[in-house]
Each structure stands twice: as structure tokens, then as C-alpha cells.
Write a protein that holds these residues in place. Structure first.
Motif, PDB file in Angstrom:
ATOM      1  N   PHE A 123      42.260 -36.702  -1.784  1.00 12.40           N
ATOM      2  CA  PHE A 123      42.618 -35.611  -0.880  1.00 12.40           C
ATOM      3  C   PHE A 123      42.639 -34.280  -1.631  1.00 12.40           C
ATOM      4  CE2 PHE A 123      46.146 -32.888   0.618  1.00 12.40           C
ATOM      5  CZ  PHE A 123      45.630 -32.515   1.856  1.00 12.40           C
ATOM      6  N   SER A 124      43.292 -34.237  -2.774  1.00 15.02           N
ATOM      7  CA  SER A 124      43.383 -32.991  -3.550  1.00 15.02           C
ATOM      8  C   SER A 124      42.012 -32.517  -4.026  1.00 15.02           C
ATOM      9  CB  SER A 124      44.305 -33.173  -4.755  1.00 15.02           C
ATOM     10  OG  SER A 124      45.615 -33.413  -4.325  1.00 15.02           O
ATOM     11  N   THR A 125      41.184 -33.454  -4.469  1.00 12.68           N
ATOM     12  CA  THR A 125      39.845 -33.093  -4.932  1.00 12.68           C
ATOM     13  C   THR A 125      39.010 -32.527  -3.794  1.00 12.68           C
ATOM     14  OG1 THR A 125      39.934 -34.818  -6.619  1.00 12.68           O
ATOM     15  CG2 THR A 125      37.746 -33.993  -6.013  1.00 12.68           C
ATOM     16  N   ARG A 126      39.003 -33.215  -2.667  1.00 11.89           N
ATOM     17  CA  ARG A 126      38.207 -32.756  -1.516  1.00 11.89           C
ATOM     18  C   ARG A 126      38.753 -31.443  -0.974  1.00 11.89           C
ATOM     19  NH1 ARG A 126      33.322 -32.508   0.336  1.00 11.89           N
ATOM     20  NH2 ARG A 126      33.172 -32.771   2.562  1.00 11.89           N
ATOM     21  N   PHE A 127      40.059 -31.291  -0.937  1.00 13.37           N
ATOM     22  CA  PHE A 127      40.682 -30.048  -0.476  1.00 13.37           C
ATOM     23  C   PHE A 127      40.240 -28.887  -1.366  1.00 13.37           C
ATOM     24  CE2 PHE A 127      43.877 -26.830   0.123  1.00 13.37           C
ATOM     25  CZ  PHE A 127      44.292 -26.971   1.446  1.00 13.37           C
ATOM     26  N   THR A 128      40.280 -29.098  -2.669  1.00 14.78           N
ATOM     27  CA  THR A 128      39.885 -28.056  -3.615  1.00 14.78           C
ATOM     28  C   THR A 128      38.407 -27.710  -3.469  1.00 14.78           C
ATOM     29  OG1 THR A 128      41.580 -28.834  -5.142  1.00 14.78           O
ATOM     30  CG2 THR A 128      39.881 -27.394  -6.055  1.00 14.78           C
ATOM     31  N   GLU A 129      37.550 -28.717  -3.233  1.00 10.45           N
ATOM     32  CA  GLU A 129      36.122 -28.469  -3.027  1.00 10.45           C
ATOM     33  C   GLU A 129      35.883 -27.591  -1.800  1.00 10.45           C
ATOM     34  OE1 GLU A 129      34.205 -32.232  -2.646  1.00 10.45           O
ATOM     35  OE2 GLU A 129      34.213 -32.630  -4.793  1.00 10.45           O
ATOM     36  N   LEU A 130      36.561 -27.888  -0.715  1.00 17.15           N
ATOM     37  CA  LEU A 130      36.322 -27.169   0.541  1.00 17.15           C
ATOM     38  C   LEU A 130      37.021 -25.822   0.612  1.00 17.15           C
ATOM     39  CD1 LEU A 130      36.465 -30.064   3.134  1.00 17.15           C
ATOM     40  CD2 LEU A 130      34.487 -28.710   2.508  1.00 17.15           C
ATOM     41  N   VAL A 131      38.237 -25.749   0.105  1.00 15.26           N
ATOM     42  CA  VAL A 131      39.047 -24.545   0.280  1.00 15.26           C
ATOM     43  C   VAL A 131      38.935 -23.614  -0.928  1.00 15.26           C
ATOM     44  CG1 VAL A 131      41.385 -23.693   0.742  1.00 15.26           C
ATOM     45  CG2 VAL A 131      40.595 -25.802   1.797  1.00 15.26           C
ATOM     46  N   GLY A 132      38.760 -24.178  -2.102  1.00 16.06           N
ATOM     47  CA  GLY A 132      38.639 -23.365  -3.301  1.00 16.06           C
ATOM     48  C   GLY A 132      39.884 -23.325  -4.156  1.00 16.06           C
ATOM     49  N   VAL A 133      40.997 -23.804  -3.644  1.00 14.91           N
ATOM     50  CA  VAL A 133      42.250 -23.872  -4.408  1.00 14.91           C
ATOM     51  C   VAL A 133      42.902 -25.225  -4.126  1.00 14.91           C
ATOM     52  CG1 VAL A 133      42.684 -21.386  -4.449  1.00 14.91           C
ATOM     53  CG2 VAL A 133      43.550 -22.740  -2.555  1.00 14.91           C
ATOM     54  N   PRO A 134      43.724 -25.728  -5.049  1.00 14.56           N
ATOM     55  CA  PRO A 134      44.426 -26.999  -4.797  1.00 14.56           C
ATOM     56  C   PRO A 134      45.419 -26.864  -3.637  1.00 14.56           C
ATOM     57  CG  PRO A 134      44.523 -26.395  -7.124  1.00 14.56           C
ATOM     58  CD  PRO A 134      43.951 -25.224  -6.397  1.00 14.56           C
TER      59      PRO A 134
END
Length: 192
Positions: A141-152
Motif C-alpha cells: 500500500f505504501s509503495t503504490r501510494f508513493t508511486e501514484l501520489v508522489g509522497v508516502p
């Protein structure tokens, strides 16, 4: 035995002009055209391929709607494909052609959008948000969130808690919509 079905029908398969000449001057190739039989699909519908394409698009809309409705449930491509009587491979290829991303990427984008809304509220921890949107792994979840949003997610939660207090929720949702297909900026998002 002689063919008594009438005059022979031919179709041009070479792209020649009416005089029978092609670009290189060679005469046109001719083959006997098969006449349509009674009751065949070609007589029932104008284009069987077009009809099949429309049926596939309707199935793909049902898959997309199911993902939008049940994003918090454990969904996988095989289960989605079974629901519309398609193979998983065919569903993935057709979904990507129709919507520009795979069913899994679309599902994760929906989950991240919902997680962003929950994190903006500020009353849930990142772990609670992860499980509330249907992710079973905090790391994924954290990895995918960071990929899409740009921040953790934790950084996003801290930044948007301040900014969201000053912005109506309808505007916050539009401004903070995730960018798909790994196109997220590495810098901080502009929220106001």
C-alpha cells in the motif's frame, strides 16, 4: 459436375484499378468469392466483429463498475474475469485497450483515491486506512501510494491535514487526485 449457381462472382484481392493494372503493371489476381449462405451471421448482423466488440465493452464496463463498488473487497483479475465469463488474459488485454491501464492498476488507483480521502480526514492511522481500502499489505500500500501520489501516506496525511482544513472537500478531492501510471512528481504536491 458443372456449377449451375449462375454467373461467377469474383473479388479483387490485389488492389488493382478497374482496368486490371496494379502499380507494377502486373494484372490483378482473382479468386472466386463465396456467396453468403442463408441464416449465416453475416446476414443477421451487419458486422459480427462490431457486435462482439460492443458486447466486450459492456462486459468491461461491468468489470469497471464492480471494481468501483467493491474496491475494499479482495478482488483479483481471475475473479473479475469469471464474473463476466472471460479468461483473465483476455480481460486484461481488452481492459487495457479500453481504459489505458490493467484491471489491477485501475483497482489500485481507486483504492489510493479512497485512501487519500480517508487520510485527508485525519482521524485514521495509515495502517487503518490501508486495511479500510482493501489492501492486505501495508508495505505494498505504501509503495503504490508513493508511486501514484508522489509522497508516502504518512507525509500526505500530515500535509493535507493542514491544507484540507482551509479547502472544501469537493475541491480537495479534485486538486489531490492521483496521477496514474507512475507519472507522479517527486516534489511536494501543490495543495493550495
Amino acid at each position: 459436375m458443372a456449377d449451375t449457381s449462375g454467373p461467377e462472382q469474383v473479388e479483387d484481392v490485389s488492389g488493382a484499378d478497374r482496368a486490371g493494372r496494379t502499380r507494377n503493371g502486373v494484372g490483378r489476381q482473382r479468386r472466386k468469392a463465396t456467396p453468403a449462405r442463408r441464416g449465416t451471421i453475416s446476414q443477421v448482423s451487419s458486422s459480427p466483429a462490431a457486435a462482439q466488440h460492443l458486447r466486450d465493452l459492456a462486459r468491461l464496463r461491468r468489470v469497471r463498475d464492480r471494481i468501483d463498488r467493491e474496491y475494499a473487497q479482495p478482488l483479483d483479475v481471475e475473479a473479475l474475469a469469471r464474473g463476466v465469463n472471460m479468461s483473465a488474459g483476455h480481460l486484461s488485454r481488452q481492459f487495457r485497450l479500453a481504459y489505458g491501464e490493467s484491471p489491477y492498476a485501475y483497482l489500485m488507483t481507486r483504492r489510493i483515491e479512497r485512501a487519500m480521502a480517508l487520510l485527508r480526514r485525519g482521524d485514521l492511522s495509515v495502517t487503518e486506512v490501508c486495511f479500510a481500502v482493501g489492501c492486505s499489505s501495508l508495505g505494498t500500500f505504501s509503495t503504490r501510494f508513493t508511486e501514484l501520489v508522489g509522497v508516502p501516506p504518512s507525509t500526505y496525511r500530515a500535509q493535507t491535514a493542514r491544507a484540507a482544513a482551509e479547502m472544501p472537500p469537493c475541491m480537495a478531492k479534485q486538486v489531490t487526485r492521483p496521477i496514474r501510471n507512475r507519472e507522479a512528481r517527486v516534489t511536494e504536491p501543490h495543495l493550495a
